[in-house]
Design a protein around this motif. Sequence first.
Motif, PDB file in Angstrom:
ATOM      1  N   PHE A  39      23.255 -12.487  53.322  1.00 22.63           N
ATOM      2  CA  PHE A  39      22.504 -13.735  53.198  1.00 22.63           C
ATOM      3  C   PHE A  39      23.312 -14.873  52.575  1.00 22.63           C
ATOM      4  CE2 PHE A  39      18.901 -10.714  53.417  1.00 22.63           C
ATOM      5  CZ  PHE A  39      18.285 -11.269  54.524  1.00 22.63           C
ATOM      6  N   HIS A  40      24.593 -14.650  52.290  1.00 25.00           N
ATOM      7  CA  HIS A  40      25.461 -15.680  51.703  1.00 25.00           C
ATOM      8  C   HIS A  40      24.836 -16.253  50.432  1.00 25.00           C
ATOM      9  CE1 HIS A  40      27.939 -15.587  55.287  1.00 25.00           C
ATOM     10  NE2 HIS A  40      26.823 -15.671  55.997  1.00 25.00           N
ATOM     11  N   CYS A  41      24.471 -15.364  49.514  1.00 22.64           N
ATOM     12  CA  CYS A  41      23.863 -15.804  48.259  1.00 22.64           C
ATOM     13  C   CYS A  41      24.561 -15.111  47.094  1.00 22.64           C
ATOM     14  CB  CYS A  41      22.361 -15.502  48.238  1.00 22.64           C
ATOM     15  SG  CYS A  41      21.980 -13.764  48.108  1.00 22.64           S
ATOM     16  N   ASP A  42      24.264 -15.559  45.867  1.00 18.32           N
ATOM     17  CA  ASP A  42      24.902 -14.941  44.699  1.00 18.32           C
ATOM     18  C   ASP A  42      23.915 -14.256  43.762  1.00 18.32           C
ATOM     19  OD1 ASP A  42      23.732 -17.128  43.446  1.00 18.32           O
ATOM     20  OD2 ASP A  42      25.617 -18.184  43.148  1.00 18.32           O
ATOM     21  N   THR A  43      22.600 -14.418  44.017  1.00 16.70           N
ATOM     22  CA  THR A  43      21.604 -13.844  43.114  1.00 16.70           C
ATOM     23  C   THR A  43      20.397 -13.346  43.899  1.00 16.70           C
ATOM     24  OG1 THR A  43      22.263 -15.500  41.479  1.00 16.70           O
ATOM     25  CG2 THR A  43      20.233 -14.304  41.049  1.00 16.70           C
ATOM     26  N   LEU A  44      19.879 -12.192  43.488  1.00 13.80           N
ATOM     27  CA  LEU A  44      18.635 -11.656  44.047  1.00 13.80           C
ATOM     28  C   LEU A  44      17.685 -11.352  42.897  1.00 13.80           C
ATOM     29  CD1 LEU A  44      20.033  -9.092  46.641  1.00 13.80           C
ATOM     30  CD2 LEU A  44      19.021 -11.294  47.146  1.00 13.80           C
ATOM     31  N   PHE A  45      16.411 -11.708  43.073  1.00 14.25           N
ATOM     32  CA  PHE A  45      15.387 -11.408  42.080  1.00 14.25           C
ATOM     33  C   PHE A  45      14.268 -10.615  42.740  1.00 14.25           C
ATOM     34  CE2 PHE A  45      16.941 -15.620  40.596  1.00 14.25           C
ATOM     35  CZ  PHE A  45      17.398 -15.233  39.343  1.00 14.25           C
ATOM     36  N   LYS A  46      13.636  -9.742  41.970  1.00 12.46           N
ATOM     37  CA  LYS A  46      12.412  -9.081  42.388  1.00 12.46           C
ATOM     38  C   LYS A  46      11.312  -9.542  41.452  1.00 12.46           C
ATOM     39  CE  LYS A  46      12.190  -4.600  42.682  1.00 12.46           C
ATOM     40  NZ  LYS A  46      12.409  -3.168  42.833  1.00 12.46           N
ATOM     41  N   ALA A  47      10.322 -10.271  41.999  1.00 15.32           N
ATOM     42  CA  ALA A  47       9.219 -10.769  41.169  1.00 15.32           C
ATOM     43  C   ALA A  47       8.048 -11.123  42.068  1.00 15.32           C
ATOM     44  CB  ALA A  47       9.658 -11.998  40.385  1.00 15.32           C
ATOM     45  N   GLN A  48       6.841 -10.971  41.533  1.00 13.10           N
ATOM     46  CA  GLN A  48       5.604 -11.355  42.207  1.00 13.10           C
ATOM     47  C   GLN A  48       5.451 -10.686  43.567  1.00 13.10           C
ATOM     48  OE1 GLN A  48       5.900 -15.610  42.343  1.00 13.10           O
ATOM     49  NE2 GLN A  48       5.552 -15.846  40.156  1.00 13.10           N
ATOM     50  N   GLY A  49       6.013  -9.479  43.715  1.00 11.87           N
ATOM     51  CA  GLY A  49       5.900  -8.749  44.975  1.00 11.87           C
ATOM     52  C   GLY A  49       6.870  -9.196  46.050  1.00 11.87           C
ATOM     53  N   TYR A  50       7.843 -10.043  45.681  1.00 14.65           N
ATOM     54  CA  TYR A  50       8.811 -10.555  46.643  1.00 14.65           C
ATOM     55  C   TYR A  50      10.237 -10.271  46.182  1.00 14.65           C
ATOM     56  CZ  TYR A  50       5.197 -13.252  49.014  1.00 14.65           C
ATOM     57  OH  TYR A  50       4.086 -13.621  49.715  1.00 14.65           O
ATOM     58  N   LEU A  51      11.146 -10.257  47.138  1.00 11.35           N
ATOM     59  CA  LEU A  51      12.573 -10.254  46.869  1.00 11.35           C
ATOM     60  C   LEU A  51      13.045 -11.679  47.128  1.00 11.35           C
ATOM     61  CD1 LEU A  51      15.131  -8.558  46.276  1.00 11.35           C
ATOM     62  CD2 LEU A  51      15.421  -8.365  48.724  1.00 11.35           C
ATOM     63  N   TRP A  52      13.543 -12.336  46.095  1.00 11.29           N
ATOM     64  CA  TRP A  52      13.956 -13.735  46.162  1.00 11.29           C
ATOM     65  C   TRP A  52      15.471 -13.791  46.371  1.00 11.29           C
ATOM     66  CZ3 TRP A  52      10.426 -17.799  44.389  1.00 11.29           C
ATOM     67  CH2 TRP A  52       9.173 -17.320  44.061  1.00 11.29           C
ATOM     68  N   VAL A  53      15.913 -14.422  47.440  1.00 14.81           N
ATOM     69  CA  VAL A  53      17.327 -14.584  47.758  1.00 14.81           C
ATOM     70  C   VAL A  53      17.716 -15.996  47.310  1.00 14.81           C
ATOM     71  CG1 VAL A  53      19.021 -14.585  49.613  1.00 14.81           C
ATOM     72  CG2 VAL A  53      17.073 -13.023  49.723  1.00 14.81           C
ATOM     73  N   CYS A  54      18.605 -16.074  46.307  1.00 17.22           N
ATOM     74  CA  CYS A  54      18.880 -17.373  45.667  1.00 17.22           C
ATOM     75  C   CYS A  54      20.370 -17.625  45.467  1.00 17.22           C
ATOM     76  CB  CYS A  54      18.225 -17.425  44.291  1.00 17.22           C
ATOM     77  SG  CYS A  54      16.469 -17.124  44.287  1.00 17.22           S
ATOM     78  N   ASN A  55      20.684 -18.884  45.262  1.00 15.83           N
ATOM     79  CA  ASN A  55      21.997 -19.320  44.811  1.00 15.83           C
ATOM     80  C   ASN A  55      21.812 -20.065  43.495  1.00 15.83           C
ATOM     81  OD1 ASN A  55      23.865 -18.437  46.759  1.00 15.83           O
ATOM     82  ND2 ASN A  55      23.208 -20.054  48.146  1.00 15.83           N
ATOM     83  N   LYS A  56      22.683 -19.765  42.536  1.00 16.58           N
ATOM     84  CA  LYS A  56      22.616 -20.448  41.254  1.00 16.58           C
ATOM     85  C   LYS A  56      23.157 -21.864  41.407  1.00 16.58           C
ATOM     86  CE  LYS A  56      23.977 -20.222  36.471  1.00 16.58           C
ATOM     87  NZ  LYS A  56      24.850 -19.665  35.486  1.00 16.58           N
ATOM     88  N   ILE A  57      22.476 -22.816  40.790  1.00 20.85           N
ATOM     89  CA  ILE A  57      22.929 -24.207  40.780  1.00 20.85           C
ATOM     90  C   ILE A  57      23.761 -24.381  39.518  1.00 20.85           C
ATOM     91  CG2 ILE A  57      22.219 -26.611  40.678  1.00 20.85           C
ATOM     92  CD1 ILE A  57      19.656 -25.763  42.152  1.00 20.85           C
ATOM     93  N   GLU A  58      25.038 -24.608  39.712  1.00 22.24           N
ATOM     94  CA  GLU A  58      25.961 -24.717  38.575  1.00 22.24           C
ATOM     95  C   GLU A  58      25.807 -26.076  37.897  1.00 22.24           C
ATOM     96  OE1 GLU A  58      27.904 -22.298  37.474  1.00 22.24           O
ATOM     97  OE2 GLU A  58      27.392 -20.933  39.103  1.00 22.24           O
ATOM     98  N   ASP A  59      25.904 -26.064  36.589  1.00 22.38           N
ATOM     99  CA  ASP A  59      25.925 -27.303  35.814  1.00 22.38           C
ATOM    100  C   ASP A  59      27.310 -27.918  35.936  1.00 22.38           C
ATOM    101  OD1 ASP A  59      23.334 -26.915  34.904  1.00 22.38           O
ATOM    102  OD2 ASP A  59      23.995 -25.857  33.123  1.00 22.38           O
TER     103      ASP A  59
END
Length: 65
Positions: A39-59
Amino acid sequence: MLKYEIIEIQGKLFQVKRKFPEHKINLEKGSISDLKLFFHCDTLFKAQGYLWVCNKIEDISYEEI
C-alpha cells in the motif's frame, strides 16, 4: 486532487490512505511489512474495528526570511 482524511494520534498527524474492516484482512497469513510495501505506506493501525493504512506527516522546521 485526492483528499485524504487527516487524523491525530498522540500528538502526531497521519494521512489516512485506506481503511479496511479487520475481518477482511488476514494478518496471520502475511506480515505487516508486506502490507506496508503493497500500500506504499509507513504506518498501520488497528482501531474501531478497522485496519487503518496511513502515512505519517512529518514536521518541518523552517525559518522565515
